[in-house]
Design a protein around this motif. Structure first.
Motif, PDB file in Angstrom:
ATOM      1  N   GLY A   1      32.346  57.164  67.347  1.00  0.00           N
ATOM      2  CA  GLY A   1      31.631  56.556  68.474  1.00  0.00           C
ATOM      3  C   GLY A   1      30.122  56.707  68.330  1.00  0.00           C
ATOM      4  N   HIS A   2      29.689  57.889  67.851  1.00  0.00           N
ATOM      5  CA  HIS A   2      28.244  58.118  67.692  1.00  0.00           C
ATOM      6  C   HIS A   2      27.657  57.101  66.709  1.00  0.00           C
ATOM      7  N   GLN A   3      28.408  56.855  65.612  1.00  0.00           N
ATOM      8  CA  GLN A   3      27.912  55.923  64.580  1.00  0.00           C
ATOM      9  C   GLN A   3      27.913  54.488  65.108  1.00  0.00           C
ATOM     10  N   VAL A   4      28.939  54.124  65.885  1.00  0.00           N
ATOM     11  CA  VAL A   4      28.992  52.770  66.467  1.00  0.00           C
ATOM     12  C   VAL A   4      27.767  52.555  67.354  1.00  0.00           C
ATOM     13  N   CYS A   5      27.419  53.543  68.146  1.00  0.00           N
ATOM     14  CA  CYS A   5      26.241  53.415  69.014  1.00  0.00           C
ATOM     15  C   CYS A   5      24.982  53.263  68.158  1.00  0.00           C
ATOM     16  N   THR A   6      24.829  54.126  67.144  1.00  0.00           N
ATOM     17  CA  THR A   6      23.648  54.064  66.263  1.00  0.00           C
ATOM     18  C   THR A   6      23.545  52.697  65.591  1.00  0.00           C
ATOM     19  N   ASP A   7      24.649  52.229  65.019  1.00  0.00           N
ATOM     20  CA  ASP A   7      24.653  50.936  64.300  1.00  0.00           C
ATOM     21  C   ASP A   7      24.280  49.777  65.219  1.00  0.00           C
ATOM     22  N   HIS A   8      24.928  49.745  66.394  1.00  0.00           N
ATOM     23  CA  HIS A   8      24.742  48.581  67.266  1.00  0.00           C
ATOM     24  C   HIS A   8      23.419  48.624  68.028  1.00  0.00           C
ATOM     25  N   LEU A   9      22.889  49.827  68.216  1.00  0.00           N
ATOM     26  CA  LEU A   9      21.564  49.946  68.841  1.00  0.00           C
ATOM     27  C   LEU A   9      20.546  49.192  67.985  1.00  0.00           C
ATOM     28  N   LYS A  10      20.680  49.350  66.694  1.00  0.00           N
ATOM     29  CA  LYS A  10      19.758  48.699  65.753  1.00  0.00           C
ATOM     30  C   LYS A  10      19.928  47.168  65.807  1.00  0.00           C
ATOM     31  N   LEU A  11      21.196  46.732  65.820  1.00  0.00           N
ATOM     32  CA  LEU A  11      21.453  45.287  65.880  1.00  0.00           C
ATOM     33  C   LEU A  11      20.986  44.699  67.220  1.00  0.00           C
ATOM     34  N   LEU A  12      21.202  45.467  68.275  1.00  0.00           N
ATOM     35  CA  LEU A  12      20.838  44.959  69.603  1.00  0.00           C
ATOM     36  C   LEU A  12      19.331  44.992  69.813  1.00  0.00           C
ATOM     37  N   GLU A  13      18.638  45.850  69.085  1.00  0.00           N
ATOM     38  CA  GLU A  13      17.190  45.851  69.186  1.00  0.00           C
ATOM     39  C   GLU A  13      16.643  44.517  68.670  1.00  0.00           C
ATOM     40  N   MET A  14      17.244  44.036  67.589  1.00  0.00           N
ATOM     41  CA  MET A  14      16.832  42.725  67.061  1.00  0.00           C
ATOM     42  C   MET A  14      17.207  41.618  68.055  1.00  0.00           C
ATOM     43  N   ALA A  15      18.389  41.785  68.656  1.00  0.00           N
ATOM     44  CA  ALA A  15      18.857  40.778  69.619  1.00  0.00           C
ATOM     45  C   ALA A  15      17.944  40.720  70.848  1.00  0.00           C
ATOM     46  N   THR A  16      17.442  41.881  71.254  1.00  0.00           N
ATOM     47  CA  THR A  16      16.550  41.930  72.426  1.00  0.00           C
ATOM     48  C   THR A  16      15.346  41.026  72.184  1.00  0.00           C
ATOM     49  N   LYS A  17      14.822  41.091  70.952  1.00  0.00           N
ATOM     50  CA  LYS A  17      13.670  40.226  70.598  1.00  0.00           C
ATOM     51  C   LYS A  17      14.119  38.771  70.510  1.00  0.00           C
ATOM     52  N   LYS A  18      15.268  38.562  69.842  1.00  0.00           N
ATOM     53  CA  LYS A  18      15.765  37.187  69.640  1.00  0.00           C
ATOM     54  C   LYS A  18      15.952  36.443  70.969  1.00  0.00           C
ATOM     55  N   TYR A  19      16.465  37.168  71.977  1.00  0.00           N
ATOM     56  CA  TYR A  19      16.736  36.521  73.266  1.00  0.00           C
ATOM     57  C   TYR A  19      15.577  36.690  74.252  1.00  0.00           C
ATOM     58  N   HIS A  20      14.427  37.177  73.753  1.00  0.00           N
ATOM     59  CA  HIS A  20      13.205  37.320  74.565  1.00  0.00           C
ATOM     60  C   HIS A  20      13.436  38.157  75.828  1.00  0.00           C
TER      61      HIS A  20
END
Lengths: 477, 135
Positions: free
Chosen positions: A240-259
C-alpha cells in the motif's frame, strides 16, 4: 479555540470560507473545549486546504481525533461529486486501509491475567516491527488473488471462516480493485509481508470487556461483560505504501494536466472520471483488499495460538467487525434531498453507517454498523454503533482513535520505554515490543484521552457508545 | 552538516543543513536510515542508484522513496551515501550491510516520504531542508 474558527453548536465548529484562499465550502469539525486546547493550527489549515479541492460536497469535515498530518488532516473526511470531483492519495494516506478488527473469545479475565506466556507466544507467531517477514509462502498468483478478493482469498485458502466475511466492511473486499495499476515494486514489497503487523501505532491487543453502555447493541454484536477480546490494528504494509508513492507521482502530473490548483503538493489529485483518477482508485482498492487479507491472516494465526493454549475451538473466536480507517470509497448518500453516488475519502476516520443501511450485516440492520475505536497503549478502546445522524452530518463517518498530542521527539525526551512498561505492568498490562523506543513513541501520554474523543462523537450523535474494552496485554512492532 | 528531528505531532519531521545540495540530500538519507534502523549500522555492501526528476523537491522524494524500496526488498541497512547531483539528475553510491534483527530493530517503519511542508532552500550558510516522513 483557534482564531478565525466559530462555534456552531455544542462540540461543533466551523472554519469559514476565506480561512485559506480558494475554499469552495466551509470546514466543519467536532471537538470539545477540552480537546480544543491541544488543537494545532496546522491541522485546521489542512482542513481548510481540503475545502479548496474541486467538486467537494457540503463541507471539509474532521472528527474529534483531528491532528496535523499531511495532505488531509488526520481525522479528515470529504465527499466529492463523481462528475466534477477529484480523488487524492492525500485523502487516504500511505497506509491504505489501515484498519482495525475485533475478535471475541469464550475466555474470562482469570484465564489470561498475568499470562506473559500468551503475549510472548503471540509475539513469536505474528511477525512485527521493521524487517518483519511472513512465514507464509505467498506466490505471485496468490498476491493477485489477495488484491482482487481481499479477506475472501484468505478464507478460501483456509485462513478463516465464511462468517468472518459477513463481519467485514464491504465483505472484506472492494470490487473496484484493479491489479494492472499496481506496480512491480509494490508487488515485490507485498509478497513477503502478508500476515505481518508492521510497526508504529500498529498493535495486537488482548482486552477485557469492562463496561457495557448499550446492552441491546452489545448483545446483537456478540459482546458481553467480562469477556476477553482481541483487537488487531494494521494495514496494507509496503504494498500500500508503494501504491501511494507511485500514484502520488502520477497524480502530480495529472494535477497540472487538468489545471487543478492545490495548496499542498500532497493533495495531488485527478478527476474521479479521468484515466489517472481511475488508475489510482483501482490500485488503492487492490491495496485495501491486501490489507483485509492481511488482517485475516493475522486473525488466523491469533486463533491458532489461542485455540492451542486454552484448548478452545477456532470457531469460538468470532470476528465482531473489521473497519477501514484510511480509504476512499464510492458510496450513496443524500445530498440536497437527493440520493447520489459520491466519492468519500476517510483519512483517519471510520465508516459509521446507521440502522437500515444496505451495507451492514442483515442481523445488525436494526442496530447500525459496529464501529471499532482503538485506544492508545494502556488506555481503553471502544465499540460504538453507526447512526442516522452520521449519515446526515458526516457522510456516515466517525473518529478512528485517540489522536496524538505529543510528538515522538518530545515523547522520547520525556518518557523512558522501561518506565512505561513497568507502570503498565503495575496496572496489569503486559507490553511486548522489539525496542523500548517503540514503547516510548506510543506511550499513553502521547495521545488524547480516548474517552474524551468517543464522548464527543457520542454526544454529537455521529456514533453511539456500546462497550468499553480495557487492555490486558499488547504486542507492538 | 547535520540533521535534527523537529517537533511534529503525528510523524517524523527532519530539518537538515549542509554546504552542498549533495550533502544536504545525504543528511536526509542518514535521517531516514536512523529513523528506520537506529544508529548501529555498518558499511561493506555497495549499491548505486540513479534518479531523474522534474524538480529538486521531487528529486529528493523520489531518491528517498527508492532508498525505502531497496532497503525493504533487498533487506539492506545503509551506513552512508555519496551523492552527486547534476541539474535534476542524481547518482548515489550507498554503503551498507544486510538487515540484522538483533541490531536493526530499534527503529520504526517509514510508510512514505511526504511532500507536505517539504522545503529546500539556499541561503548565505549553504542549504537547508525540512521533510516529513510518515511513520
Amino acid at each position: 479555540m483557534l482564531e478565525g474558527v466559530s462555534q456552531t453548536g455544542v462540540n461543533e465548529w466551523e472554519v469559514p470560507v476565506g480561512y485559506v484562499p480558494g475554499m469552495r465550502v466551509p470546514g466543519k469539525f467536532f471537538l470539545s473545549e477540552l480537546l480544543g486546547k491541544s488543537l494545532e493550527s496546522g491541522a485546521i489549515q489542512q482542513l481548510a486546504n481540503v475545502a479548496t479541492m474541486p467538486g467537494i460536497i457540503r463541507n471539509s469535515l474532521a472528527m474529534p481525533d483531528i491532528h496535523w498530518g499531511y495532505g488531509f488532516p488526520i481525522g479528515g473526511v470529504a465527499a466529492f461529486s463523481l462528475d466534477e470531483g477529484v480523488i487524492s492519495p492525500g485523502g487516504v494516506g500511505f497506509d491504505i486501509n489501515c484498519g482495525v478488527r475485533l475478535l471475541t473469545t469464550p475466555l474470562a479475565q482469570k484465564d489470561i491475567s498475568g499470562r506473559r506466556d500468551l503475549i510472548e507466544e503471540l509475539f513469536r507467531a505474528v511477525p512485527t516491527g521493521v524487517g518483519g517477514k511472513s512465514s507464509l509462502r505467498i506466490s505471485q498468483p496468490d498476491l493477485e488473488r489477495m488484491m482482487i478478493k481481499g479477506a475472501s482469498w484468505a478464507v478460501d485458502s483456509g485462513y478463516g471462516t465464511k462468517r468472518d466475511l459477513i463481519r467485514c466492511e464491504d465483505g472484506g473486499y472492494m470490487k473496484e480493485a484493479d491489479c494492472h495499476t499496481v506496480s512491480t515494486k509494490a508487488r515485490q514489497r507485498g509478497v513477503p509481508q502478508g500476515g505481518t503487523l508492521g510497526s508504529g501505532n500498529h498493535f495486537l491487543e488482548m482486552q477485557l470487556v469492562s463496561e457495557i453502555f448499550d446492552p441491546e447493541a452489545a448483545q446483537a454484536f456478540g459482546i458481553r461483560l467480562g469477556q476477553i477480546c482481541c483487537m488487531i490494528h494494521c494495514g496494507s504494509r509496503g504494498l500500500g505504501h508503494q501504491v501511494c508513492t507511485d500514484h502520488l507521482k502520477l497524480l502530480e502530473m495529472a494535477t497540472k494536466k487538468y489545471h487543478i490548483t492545490i495548496p499542498d503538493r500532497q493533495l495531488a489529485c485527478a478527476p474521479i472520471t479521468s484515466t489517472e483518477g481511475k488508475d489510482y482508485f483501482g490500485a488503492m482498492a487492490a491495496s485495501a483488499n491486501y490489507a483485509w487479507a492481511n488482517r485475516q491472516l493475522i486473525t488466523h494465526t491469533t486463533r491458532q495460538v489461542l485455540a492451542k493454549m486454552f484448548r478452545i475451538d477456532y470457531e469460538d473466536i468470532p470476528l465482531i467487525y473489521d473497519v477501514a480507517h484510511n480509504i476512499a470509497k464510492i458510496e450513496e448518500h443524500e445530498v440536497d434531498g437527493k440520493r447520489m453516488k459520491v466519492c468519500v475519502h476517510r483519512k483517519g476516520a471510520t465508516r459509521a453507517f446507521g440502522p437500515d443501511s444496505d451495507e451492514i450485516p442483515f442481523e445488525l440492520k436494526k442496530i447500525g454498523q459496529p464501529v471499532i475505536i482503538p485506544g492508545s497503549m494502556g488506555t481503553s478502546s471502544f465499540v460504538l454503533r453507526g447512526t442516522k445522524t452520521a449519515m446526515e452530518k458526516t457522510f456516515g463517518s466517525t473518529c478512528h482513535g485517540a489522536g496524538r498530542i505529543m510528538s515522538r521527539t518530545q515523547a522520547k525526551k520525556n518518557l523512558s520505554g522501561k518506565d512505561i512498561t513497568a507502570n503498565l505492568l503495575k496496572a496489569g498490562i503486559i507490553v511486548r515490543a522489539h525496542s523500548e523506543n517503540a514503547i516510548a513513541d506510543e506511550a499513553p501520554e502521547v495521545y488524547k484521552s480516548s474517552d474524551e474523543v468517543v464522548n464527543v462523537v457520542h454526544d454529537v450523535g455521529i456514533s453511539r457508545l456500546v462497550a468499553r474494552l480495557s487492555p490486558l496485554g499488547v504486542i507492538k512492532g | 552538516m547535520s540533521f535534527e528531528e523537529i517537533s511534529h505531532t503525528a510523524d517524523v519531521k527532519i530539518r537538515a543543513r549542509a554546504l552542498t545540495l549533495g550533502a544536504l540530500f545525504s543528511e536526509a538519507f542518514l535521517a531516514l536510515m536512523q529513523v528506520l534502523y537506529g544508529t548501529d549500522r555498518k558499511g561493506g555492501i555497495v549499491k548505486e542508484i540513479q534518479i531523474e526528476s522534474d524538480n529538486i523537491e521531487s528529486l529528493l522524494c523520489d531518491f528517498l522513496s527508492e532508498v525505502l524500496f531497496i532497503a525493504e526488498v533487498k533487506g539492506l541497512v545503509f551506513l552512508r551515501a555519496d551523492i552527486k547531483i547534476e541539474g535534476l539528475h542524481l547518482t548515489a553510491i550507498l554503503y551498507g550491510e544486510s538487515f540484522d534483527p538483533l541490531r536493526h530493530s530499534s527503529g520504526t517503519e517509514v510508510k512514505g516520504i511526504s511532500y507536505s511542508g517539504l522545503i529546500i532552500q539556499k541561503d548565505a550558510n549553504g542549504y537547508m531542508l525540512d521533510i516529513l516522513f510518515d511513520v
